[in-house]
Write a protein that holds these residues in place. Structure first.
Motif, PDB file in Angstrom:
ATOM      1  N   LEU A  91      19.082 -15.990 -42.200  1.00  0.00           N
ATOM      2  CA  LEU A  91      20.402 -16.648 -42.153  1.00  0.00           C
ATOM      3  C   LEU A  91      21.150 -16.258 -40.874  1.00  0.00           C
ATOM      4  CD1 LEU A  91      22.023 -18.458 -44.177  1.00  0.00           C
ATOM      5  CD2 LEU A  91      23.333 -16.402 -44.700  1.00  0.00           C
ATOM      6  N   ILE A  92      21.111 -14.947 -40.555  1.00  0.00           N
ATOM      7  CA  ILE A  92      21.813 -14.480 -39.355  1.00  0.00           C
ATOM      8  C   ILE A  92      21.246 -15.155 -38.112  1.00  0.00           C
ATOM      9  CG2 ILE A  92      22.218 -12.468 -37.869  1.00  0.00           C
ATOM     10  CD1 ILE A  92      22.230 -10.767 -40.440  1.00  0.00           C
ATOM     11  N   ASN A  93      19.923 -15.328 -38.089  1.00  0.00           N
ATOM     12  CA  ASN A  93      19.283 -15.896 -36.905  1.00  0.00           C
ATOM     13  C   ASN A  93      19.209 -17.417 -36.914  1.00  0.00           C
ATOM     14  OD1 ASN A  93      18.435 -13.595 -35.202  1.00  0.00           O
ATOM     15  ND2 ASN A  93      17.527 -12.966 -37.134  1.00  0.00           N
ATOM     16  N   LEU A  94      19.671 -18.020 -38.013  1.00  0.00           N
ATOM     17  CA  LEU A  94      19.581 -19.472 -38.136  1.00  0.00           C
ATOM     18  C   LEU A  94      20.225 -20.205 -36.956  1.00  0.00           C
ATOM     19  CD1 LEU A  94      18.364 -21.441 -40.128  1.00  0.00           C
ATOM     20  CD2 LEU A  94      20.599 -21.654 -41.203  1.00  0.00           C
ATOM     21  N   PRO A  95      21.421 -19.779 -36.501  1.00  0.00           N
ATOM     22  CA  PRO A  95      22.033 -20.504 -35.376  1.00  0.00           C
ATOM     23  C   PRO A  95      21.164 -20.491 -34.114  1.00  0.00           C
ATOM     24  CG  PRO A  95      23.652 -19.082 -36.430  1.00  0.00           C
ATOM     25  CD  PRO A  95      22.321 -18.742 -37.022  1.00  0.00           C
ATOM     26  N   LEU A  96      20.268 -19.496 -34.008  1.00  0.00           N
ATOM     27  CA  LEU A  96      19.387 -19.462 -32.839  1.00  0.00           C
ATOM     28  C   LEU A  96      18.213 -20.417 -32.998  1.00  0.00           C
ATOM     29  CD1 LEU A  96      19.049 -15.620 -32.167  1.00  0.00           C
ATOM     30  CD2 LEU A  96      20.466 -17.269 -30.970  1.00  0.00           C
ATOM     31  N   MET A  97      17.846 -20.695 -34.256  1.00  0.00           N
ATOM     32  CA  MET A  97      16.624 -21.453 -34.495  1.00  0.00           C
ATOM     33  C   MET A  97      16.880 -22.951 -34.551  1.00  0.00           C
ATOM     34  SD  MET A  97      14.429 -19.054 -37.034  1.00  0.00           S
ATOM     35  CE  MET A  97      15.628 -18.731 -38.301  1.00  0.00           C
ATOM     36  N   VAL A  98      18.057 -23.328 -35.038  1.00  0.00           N
ATOM     37  CA  VAL A  98      18.360 -24.758 -35.128  1.00  0.00           C
ATOM     38  C   VAL A  98      18.809 -25.231 -33.744  1.00  0.00           C
ATOM     39  CG1 VAL A  98      19.785 -26.472 -36.268  1.00  0.00           C
ATOM     40  CG2 VAL A  98      19.054 -24.442 -37.511  1.00  0.00           C
ATOM     41  N   PRO A  99      18.224 -26.334 -33.240  1.00  0.00           N
ATOM     42  CA  PRO A  99      18.630 -26.822 -31.920  1.00  0.00           C
ATOM     43  C   PRO A  99      20.139 -27.092 -31.876  1.00  0.00           C
ATOM     44  CG  PRO A  99      16.708 -28.010 -32.712  1.00  0.00           C
ATOM     45  CD  PRO A  99      17.164 -27.149 -33.834  1.00  0.00           C
TER      46      PRO A  99
ATOM     47  N   TRP B  60      27.314 -14.225 -44.992  1.00  0.00           N
ATOM     48  CA  TRP B  60      26.881 -15.280 -45.911  1.00  0.00           C
ATOM     49  C   TRP B  60      27.878 -16.420 -45.942  1.00  0.00           C
ATOM     50  CZ3 TRP B  60      25.768 -11.067 -50.114  1.00  0.00           C
ATOM     51  CH2 TRP B  60      24.491 -10.536 -49.902  1.00  0.00           C
ATOM     52  N   VAL B  61      29.165 -16.069 -46.063  1.00  0.00           N
ATOM     53  CA  VAL B  61      30.196 -17.106 -46.199  1.00  0.00           C
ATOM     54  C   VAL B  61      30.243 -17.959 -44.938  1.00  0.00           C
ATOM     55  CG1 VAL B  61      32.675 -17.499 -46.317  1.00  0.00           C
ATOM     56  CG2 VAL B  61      31.597 -15.878 -47.886  1.00  0.00           C
ATOM     57  N   VAL B  62      30.342 -17.329 -43.765  1.00  0.00           N
ATOM     58  CA  VAL B  62      30.532 -18.089 -42.533  1.00  0.00           C
ATOM     59  C   VAL B  62      29.306 -18.943 -42.217  1.00  0.00           C
ATOM     60  CG1 VAL B  62      30.837 -17.918 -40.042  1.00  0.00           C
ATOM     61  CG2 VAL B  62      32.210 -16.501 -41.558  1.00  0.00           C
ATOM     62  N   ILE B  63      28.124 -18.317 -42.195  1.00  0.00           N
ATOM     63  CA  ILE B  63      26.939 -19.107 -41.832  1.00  0.00           C
ATOM     64  C   ILE B  63      26.581 -20.078 -42.957  1.00  0.00           C
ATOM     65  CG2 ILE B  63      24.505 -19.004 -41.127  1.00  0.00           C
ATOM     66  CD1 ILE B  63      25.065 -16.474 -39.696  1.00  0.00           C
ATOM     67  N   GLY B  64      26.786 -19.633 -44.194  1.00  0.00           N
ATOM     68  CA  GLY B  64      26.503 -20.512 -45.335  1.00  0.00           C
ATOM     69  C   GLY B  64      27.371 -21.762 -45.317  1.00  0.00           C
ATOM     70  N   ILE B  65      28.685 -21.567 -45.168  1.00  0.00           N
ATOM     71  CA  ILE B  65      29.597 -22.713 -45.245  1.00  0.00           C
ATOM     72  C   ILE B  65      29.569 -23.546 -43.963  1.00  0.00           C
ATOM     73  CG2 ILE B  65      32.023 -23.393 -45.415  1.00  0.00           C
ATOM     74  CD1 ILE B  65      32.455 -21.206 -47.376  1.00  0.00           C
ATOM     75  N   PHE B  66      29.494 -22.875 -42.825  1.00  0.00           N
ATOM     76  CA  PHE B  66      29.667 -23.630 -41.580  1.00  0.00           C
ATOM     77  C   PHE B  66      28.364 -23.972 -40.865  1.00  0.00           C
ATOM     78  CE2 PHE B  66      33.744 -21.327 -42.117  1.00  0.00           C
ATOM     79  CZ  PHE B  66      34.499 -22.453 -42.431  1.00  0.00           C
ATOM     80  N   LEU B  67      27.229 -23.588 -41.466  1.00  0.00           N
ATOM     81  CA  LEU B  67      25.973 -24.026 -40.858  1.00  0.00           C
ATOM     82  C   LEU B  67      25.002 -24.600 -41.897  1.00  0.00           C
ATOM     83  CD1 LEU B  67      24.438 -24.385 -38.269  1.00  0.00           C
ATOM     84  CD2 LEU B  67      23.417 -22.155 -38.607  1.00  0.00           C
ATOM     85  N   VAL B  68      24.733 -23.806 -42.955  1.00  0.00           N
ATOM     86  CA  VAL B  68      23.759 -24.276 -43.942  1.00  0.00           C
ATOM     87  C   VAL B  68      24.287 -25.524 -44.649  1.00  0.00           C
ATOM     88  CG1 VAL B  68      22.491 -23.687 -46.026  1.00  0.00           C
ATOM     89  CG2 VAL B  68      22.839 -21.952 -44.263  1.00  0.00           C
ATOM     90  N   LEU B  69      25.535 -25.443 -45.118  1.00  0.00           N
ATOM     91  CA  LEU B  69      26.136 -26.584 -45.806  1.00  0.00           C
ATOM     92  C   LEU B  69      26.200 -27.819 -44.900  1.00  0.00           C
ATOM     93  CD1 LEU B  69      27.214 -27.024 -48.634  1.00  0.00           C
ATOM     94  CD2 LEU B  69      29.509 -26.469 -47.799  1.00  0.00           C
TER      95      LEU B  69
ATOM     96  N   VAL C 126      25.758 -32.010 -34.472  1.00  0.00           N
ATOM     97  CA  VAL C 126      25.836 -33.163 -35.370  1.00  0.00           C
ATOM     98  C   VAL C 126      26.279 -32.718 -36.759  1.00  0.00           C
ATOM     99  CG1 VAL C 126      24.415 -34.855 -36.586  1.00  0.00           C
ATOM    100  CG2 VAL C 126      24.140 -34.537 -34.121  1.00  0.00           C
ATOM    101  N   ALA C 127      25.635 -31.635 -37.258  1.00  0.00           N
ATOM    102  CA  ALA C 127      25.937 -31.156 -38.602  1.00  0.00           C
ATOM    103  C   ALA C 127      27.409 -30.762 -38.711  1.00  0.00           C
ATOM    104  CB  ALA C 127      25.027 -29.984 -38.949  1.00  0.00           C
TER     105      ALA C 127
END
Lengths: 267, 351, 306
Positions: free
Chosen positions: A106-114, C27-36, A120-121
């Motif tokens: 999760l922490i590294n997700l912003p690095l992995m998603v273009p 969890w809250v920040v990446i969950g709400i502002f990226l995963v969601l 867009v998301a």
């Protein structure tokens, strides 16, 4: 007889590498001091385009954009750093726990998603929940993608700090909070500063995501510059570029020095 | 003498792995007590349980009668000298030494004075304003000692504190540590895997293996009267021979050596049957007729001593140590010699 | 030696019980502002487009249909494979792969050279290679465009030394985009390879030389396999951002070099936009990247298992 480290042709390659990396930057730097109004002819050394940036017709626009860029970078980097410090304590000092590898991903997700996908998301998300795109949406997006950049140097530093320092402090009658404040935090500080600087630069640097979530009328420096160069590269853009370049160089040097000092306090 | 630390049936488990299987021992006030054992024997775990870095799974640890299990490390009047010293790298030597005093609430002037005195004691007054990284290993070691002793703990825990030093410093520090313990009168609990360290400094030693205490006693006890094969083998050099026990009477046994010769020796535990005896290599002499017969394979020159690597005529390897003197006539390699066991040289061991 | 008993790191420092609260903000920040948002984007790719930008909440496969199938001008012909978008994706993959290869060819010798300098020189080289990475990507791309444009300094100087008579039309070509991608992501290639070479035990090369291997055989048989993790990491770090790159193709390229980034960007601009289609294209891009990352992760775990 040369050692096994030597390969013929590698030196020219490395030099070529540096030339390719620096030539455009140096050329722009030189032309930013061009006294001529035309970008193609050299009209002698002059500060006029620097003056133009601050007083010219586009000055208010650039000033507003610079203000937005800097305040967003400070706020985003500070918030992301705080979040990253907390996360690194849990990840490095928290032992094994359920969901640890998921959290790491999760922490590294912003690095992995273009970047363009994140952009867009975010746009879709902010539009759907009815948040007006502008300063706040840029800030939120920046905090999110700055977290891994702040996290990496902080976690690396924390990993290198033996847990015996905290145990020694606890053994010498320090409470948990005191052991954190007096021992761990100062030892982590070089990592925290590096993380902050990296996050700051990354925020200042961002164009794609900002461009999507900024909304009409809101500009940061990169989007303002992009808007300008769409009509052709003007000398004042080169002056701004040179100043931003200088800021970047100052920041890298700072972070480099911070790391050097950090190495000295490492036992 | 009062009891400083009383450890009662302490069990420590990590998930399914058990590091300590019901360890019990008690340590007197003013004692220099050593936990000795190979890597992974549980000695460091036991020390960390006393310090409070680990919770015990079962059992209790009493410090001057008070059960300290469950107390946070900062509420236990014990201090630790860490293996790699763990000197705070961002603080000066003086600040390091004064840290515990500061945490206990001592004022600046008092703690500076006391820390200064502690540095004087370890001969490092001149280094008070340096950072730990500017000191040599031996100096860091002494700062760690001063830091741990400054708050006047009731018990000082030392986790292999000499292992990072070179041989010469290590030998000097042994003497210094012992002197320091006698000066301060504080109970020292010292963890090491180095038997020489343990034998030279300790009042008493607990030999540990596989999470259990194998034997507790003075250096002399554990060297001369090991209770089982592990202790005999781990402490010093020894020859373990399988013998047939004929009978046991009280604490002596009648055993038949390989080769058929019968002797009487001290015994611990074990009934008749096949068991092991321990014979220290220096408790033997060459003789015209003896208890064992061996063929000399190699002679190793060790300076003060000579080591004879031999093989008994019944096939077992056997080491002998002789003092190197002009009078020692050496049997040439390949020759057969008779070995005479000195009085009390052999000892029947529990398995 | 300390006891070999498994003492979990961090024990006795007291953060074990705080794991939940410490991770909550992440969890809250990446969950709400990226995963969601990404999940929402997936939902959007199945919605119906609204003509002034935005969507109508009617579920449909129209976006993916438009991407992959051609049903003729009025949508009534039997569907055939639609090549327009697949070609753009294919071109992007190809461009990104080529950029990765060029970065590798230049980056490996550079990284090796830096890693074999004496410590002081190494620090300076590393510093020099890192600085451009810290400089704003937009500024770097604009600078490159300025340098290579028709009347730019590069053409002027080439003409003045007589190497060419007419300016090279570099801008708006594939070559310019390649150059842009290469220039943007070269440090990403150099740094991980450098890290791997720095850890490389040069005694291995000496052993190979001792056993009669030539310099280049040693490079191929010993060095490359050993530093492979660094090379793979560098390739991923260049390939992934190149695939979704927007600035280099947009500023340096033209219609013929249209890449995924620009295609997606276009769908969210003004009234010409098509949000579900843009979301679908973004989903496909993300899937491509995730496949690459998964292959990488599998290669990594295999490497560790060895």
């Amino acid at each position: 007889m040369k050692g096994v480290r030597h390969y013929p042709g590698f030196l020219p390659m490395a030099v070529a590498c540096l030339i390719i990396l620096y030539a455009p930057l140096i050329v722009v730097m030189i032309y930013s001091f061009n006294g001529s109004t035309s970008i193609t002819t050299w009209g002698g050394f002059s500060w006029r385009w620097y003056a133009d940036v601050f007083t010219g017709p586009e000055a208010p626009r650039f000033k507003a954009a610079a203000w937005n860029s800097i305040t967003i970078a400070v706020l985003a980097a500070t918030t992301a750093t705080a979040i990253a410090v907390a996360a690194s304590l849990a990840m490095i000092r928290g032992g094994r726990f359920r969901g640890k590898s998921a959290t790491f991903a999760l922490i590294n997700l912003p690095l992995m998603v273009p970047e363009i996908v994140v952009a867009v998301a975010c746009l879709i998300f902010f539009t759907t929940i009815g948040l007006t795109t502008g300063y706040l949406t840029i800030l939120i997006a920046h905090i999110t993608f700055c977290i891994p950049f702040a996290y990496l140097p902080i976690a690396a530093r924390l990993q290198g700090i033996e847990d015996t320092y905290e145990q020694a402090a606890r053994d010498l009658y320090a409470s948990r909070a005191q052991a954190f404040r007096l021992i761990l935090l100062p030892l982590m500080m070089p990592g925290i500063l590096s993380g902050f600087l990296l996050a700051f630069i990354i925020s200042l640097d961002d164009f794609i995501i900002t461009n999507f979530v900024k909304g009409a009328g809101m500009e940061t420096l990169p989007t303002a510059i992009f808007g300008s160069v769409k009509q052709g590269i003007k000398p004042n853009i080169m002056a701004i570029s040179t100043m931003m370049l200088a800021v970047s160089v100052i920041f890298v040097t700072l972070s480099y020095l911070v790391n050097r000092i950090g190495q000295r306090t490492r036992a | 003498m009062s009891t400083a630390i009383d450890i009662r049936s302490v069990v420590k488990r990590y998930g399914t792995a058990t590091a300590l299987h019901g360890v019990s021992l008690s340590i007197s006030d003013n004692e220099f007590f050593t936990l000795l054992g190979p890597s992974g024997c549980g000695k460091t775990t036991l020390l960390r349980c006393i310090a409070g870095f680990e919770d015990v799974t079962e059992g209790e640890i009493r410090l001057f009668g008070q059960n300290i299990a469950g107390l946070e490390p900062n509420h236990r009047p014990v201090n630790t000298v860490f293996q790699q010293y763990a000197l705070f790298p961002h603080m000066t030597v003086l600040d390091n030494v004064a840290f515990g005093l500061k945490m206990k609430g001592m004022g600046l002037a008092d703690r500076t004075a006391r820390a200064g005195k502690m540095l004087e004691m370890v001969h490092l007054s001149a280094f008070a304003d340096r950072l730990p990284s500017q000191l040599s290993g031996g100096q860091q070691q002494r700062v760690a000692l001063a830091r741990a002793l400054a708050p006047e703990p009731k018990v000082l825990l030392l986790d292999e504190p000499l292992s990072a030093l070179d041989l010469k410093l290590r030998q000097a520090m042994r003497v210094e540590l012992k002197t320091l313990q006698e000066q301060t009168g504080i109970t020292f609990i010292f963890v090491t895997h180095d038997q020489e360290e343990a034998l030279t400094m300790s009042d008493r030693i607990a030999v540990m293996s596989q999470g259990r205490v194998q034997q507790i006693g003075t250096a002399r006890d554990i060297y001369e009267a090991p209770v089982n094969r592990f202790v005999a083998d781990f402490i010093g050099e020894t020859n373990l021979l399988e013998v047939t026990v004929e009978r046991i009477e009280g604490d002596t046994a009648r055993v038949i050596l390989p080769g058929g010769h019968a002797i009487t020796c001290a015994a611990v535990g074990n009934g008749p049957g096949k068991h092991h005896i321990s014979i220290r290599p220096e408790r033997l002499s060459l003789a015209a007729t003896g208890d064992l017969e061996a063929v000399v394979e190699r002679i190793v020159y060790l300076g003060t001593d000579l080591q004879l690597l031999t093989r008994l005529t019944t096939g077992e390897e056997f080491h002998i140590r002789l003092q190197n003197s002009a009078r020692t006539a050496l049997p040439p390699p390949g020759s057969t010699v008779a070995l005479h066991l000195e009085e009390g040289a052999a000892r029947l061991l529990a398995d | 030696m300390a006891g070999m008993t498994p003492t979990p790191k961090g024990n006795g420092t007291g953060y074990r019980s705080l794991v939940g609260p410490l991770l909550l903000p992440t969890w809250v920040v990446i969950g709400i502002f990226l995963v969601l948002p990404v999940a929402l984007m997936a939902v959007y790719s199945f919605l119906t487009k609204e003509f002034r930008g935005g969507v109508i909440w009617d579920f449909t496969l129209a976006a993916y249909d438009q991407f992959f199938l051609n049903r003729g001008l009025f949508g009534d012909e039997p569907p055939t494979l639609e090549w327009t978008y697949i070609t753009i994706f294919w071109r992007s993959i190809w461009q990104a792969a080529l950029a990765t290869l060029i970065c590798l060819i230049v980056g490996f010798p550079t990284a090796w050279f830096i890693a074999t300098r004496p410590p002081k020189a190494r620090a300076i080289w590393l510093f020099l290679v890192t600085i451009p990475y810290w400089v704003n990507l937009l500024i770097r791309t604009v600078s490159l465009k300025f340098l290579i444009r028709e009347n730019g300094p590069l053409n002027e100087s080439l003409m003045s030394i007589g190497l060419i008579t007419d300016p090279l039309p570099l801008v708006n070509t594939n070559l310019a985009v390649q150059l842009g991608l290469f220039y943007s992501y070269l440090p990403f290639m150099v740094l991980p390879i450098y890290a791997a070479v720095e850890r490389y035990n040069f005694a291995l090369s000496e052993a190979a030389a001792d056993l009669y291997a030539s310099r280049w055989v040693t490079l191929r048989e010993i060095v490359l396999p050993v530093v492979k993790p660094g090379i793979i990491a560098g390739c991923i770090l260049v390939f992934v951002p190149s695939l979704g790159a927007f600035l280099a193709p947009d500023l340096l390229g033209g219609a013929k070099t249209f890449m995924i980034g620009s295609l997606i960007d276009e769908q969210f601009r003004g009234s010409q936009g098509n949000w579900p289609f843009g979301a679908a294209a973004a989903m496909i891009l993300m899937t491509l990247v995730l496949i690459v990352l998964m292959i990488y992760a599998r290669a990594q775990t295999k490497g560790e298992a060895r």
